[in-house]
Scaffold this active site. Structure first.
Site, PDB file in Angstrom:
ATOM      1  CG  HIS A 100      -1.666   1.268   1.427  1.00 53.27           C
ATOM      2  ND1 HIS A 100      -2.471   1.909   0.505  1.00 53.27           N
ATOM      3  CD2 HIS A 100      -1.621   2.091   2.506  1.00 53.27           C
ATOM      4  CE1 HIS A 100      -2.892   3.056   1.025  1.00 53.27           C
ATOM      5  NE2 HIS A 100      -2.393   3.181   2.233  1.00 53.27           N
ATOM      6  CG  HIS A 124       0.790   6.978   4.143  1.00 51.98           C
ATOM      7  ND1 HIS A 124       1.187   6.146   3.143  1.00 51.98           N
ATOM      8  CD2 HIS A 124      -0.495   6.635   4.425  1.00 51.98           C
ATOM      9  CE1 HIS A 124       0.190   5.343   2.811  1.00 51.98           C
ATOM     10  NE2 HIS A 124      -0.840   5.611   3.574  1.00 51.98           N
ATOM     11  CD  GLU A 128      -3.479   6.342  13.409  1.00 48.82           C
ATOM     12  OE1 GLU A 128      -3.055   7.513  13.440  1.00 48.82           O
ATOM     13  OE2 GLU A 128      -4.235   5.856  14.273  1.00 48.82           O
ATOM     14  CG  ASP A 129      -1.898   1.573  10.734  1.00 49.95           C
ATOM     15  OD1 ASP A 129      -2.733   1.979  11.562  1.00 49.95           O
ATOM     16  OD2 ASP A 129      -2.061   1.629   9.509  1.00 49.95           O
ATOM     17  CG  ASP A 191      -3.741   6.997   2.359  1.00 51.01           C
ATOM     18  OD1 ASP A 191      -3.546   5.789   2.173  1.00 51.01           O
ATOM     19  OD2 ASP A 191      -4.257   7.467   3.395  1.00 51.01           O
ATOM     20  CG  ASP A 311     -22.709  18.171 -22.624  1.00 48.58           C
ATOM     21  OD1 ASP A 311     -23.571  17.304 -22.445  1.00 48.58           O
ATOM     22  OD2 ASP A 311     -22.537  19.128 -21.864  1.00 48.58           O
TER      23      ASP A 311
HETATM   24 MN    MN Z   1      -2.749   4.596   3.926  1.00 49.80          MN
END
Ligand code: MN
Length: 360
Positions: A100, A124, A128-129, A191, A311
């Site tokens: 990812h 990134h 957080e993880d 992301d 269009d």
């Molecule tokens: Mn991410």
């Protein structure tokens, strides 16, 4: 066209009946769902080099071909840390989690973003993880990269609980303000784009929730930043989950009548080129069939069938000067009868993002 009407209602219905609580309360909503913890690994291992990693290799190759000379030593170290930090995690589709951040980095590479951006993209989700802290990133890779990662992490914490347009607008403003450095926003968009590209494996309610947020917050932000291709892809991906029937209908028609569409568009472009090119050497004429979501909006807002939309196509003519622009307009209006009320002069009145052109 009642069918069209119904589906438009369906979309509105979905949008307004989504549960407000718990939407995006967490960092990147759904991320927790996407991550499965594996058994903890063995003792400390050497960092893997980009080329020795099946996913990392794609980034190494892309960096080789990039026009800009990236700081390979830095990015190599960054990749090593990211790979190691995410090692025990899988995405919901079974891929190694590192795929990812690498894909996000690839999107940004394609946009021509700088060293720090590519580094921050790889990192990134690390704060957080995983147990890695911003402080460690600062020590290892310097304040720029660390601040970008911190910014992206903060953006992920802005709760998305909107229902009303006004609140959505506030949310977009909050994004802009929180981001401070515009690169934070661009990383966040990349992301989201990759998460939308891989949304298939998510449970249905998650797909709708992410898609709604993408449609209401991220696509308009991309638009505001002038990132048209990003905006278009985000909208089409979101529509696919918000109204699968409407999306499928348009896609089906495009696939079915591809040669007819291409021929029609090619024909128009040829006629324009024949007149414009001799008078304006160096002018560029390009054409496209409008993207699914823009066709969808026309169908359901104007309550028309695909056949009734005139269009469906857009032809763009780029010339060197403003005066040439007005002159080419004259040629085009001579070739094709203009539709009253459809002309817009964004040269005399530029759009808020400084976009300047003539539309007819
Ligand atoms: Mn991410």
């Amino acid at each position: 066209m009642t069918g069209g009407c119904r589906r438009w209602m369906t979309l509105r219905h979905l949008v307004h009946t989504m549960p407000a609580e718990g939407l995006g309360g967490g960092a990147e909503p759904g991320l927790q769902l996407a991550v499965q913890e594996l058994q903890p690994g063995g003792p400390e291992e050497e960092a893997v080099s980009m080329r020795d990693d099946p996913v990392g290799r794609r980034l190494a190759e892309a960096l080789d071909q990039a026009e800009y000379a990236y700081d390979r030593e830095l990015l190599e170290r960054v990749f090593g840390l990211a790979q190691k930090a995410h090692k025990e995690q899988l995405r919901l589709n079974g891929d190694a989690y590192i795929s990812h951040p690498v894909e996000v980095a690839l999107i940004l590479l394609e946009l021509g973003m700088d060293n720090e951006c590519i580094a921050a993209a790889l990192l990134h989700d690390v704060v957080e993880d995983t147990p890695v802290t911003t402080k460690e990133l600062r020590t290892a890779f310097g304040p720029d990269v660390a601040t970008l990662v911190e910014g992206v992490t903060k953006l992920g914490k802005i709760p998305y609980t909107s229902k009303e347009e006004e609140q959505v607008e506030n949310l977009r403003k909050m994004f802009m303000a929180t981001a401070k450095d515009i690169r934070v926003l661009i990383i966040k968009l990349a992301d989201r784009l990759h998460n939308m590209r891989t949304l298939e494996v998510m449970p249905d309610f998650k797909r709708r929730e992410k898609s709604r947020e993408t449609m209401e917050v991220y696509a308009p932000l991309a638009h505001r930043l002038g990132m048209q291709r990003m905006k278009v892809e985000l909208e089409d991906l979101a529509l696919r989950y918000l109204d699968p029937v409407g999306y499928g209908e348009i896609q089906h028609d495009f696939a079915e009548n591809r040669s007819e569409h291409e021929q029609f568009l090619g024909d128009i472009m040829a006629r324009i080129r024949a007149r414009v090119e001799p008078e304006f050497p160096g002018s560029q004429v390009s054409g496209r069939i409008k993207h699914t979501y823009s066709v969808y909006q026309k169908m359901y807002k104007q309550n028309k069938t695909l056949r009734e939309i005139y269009d469906l196509y857009a032809v763009r003519i780029i010339v060197d000067s403003m005066v040439d622009c007005y002159n080419v307009l004259g040629i085009v209006h001579d070739l094709f009868k203009p539709i009253p009320g459809k002309f817009k002069d964004y040269i005399s009145t530029p759009k808020p993002n400084m976009y300047q052109s003539l539309h007819t």
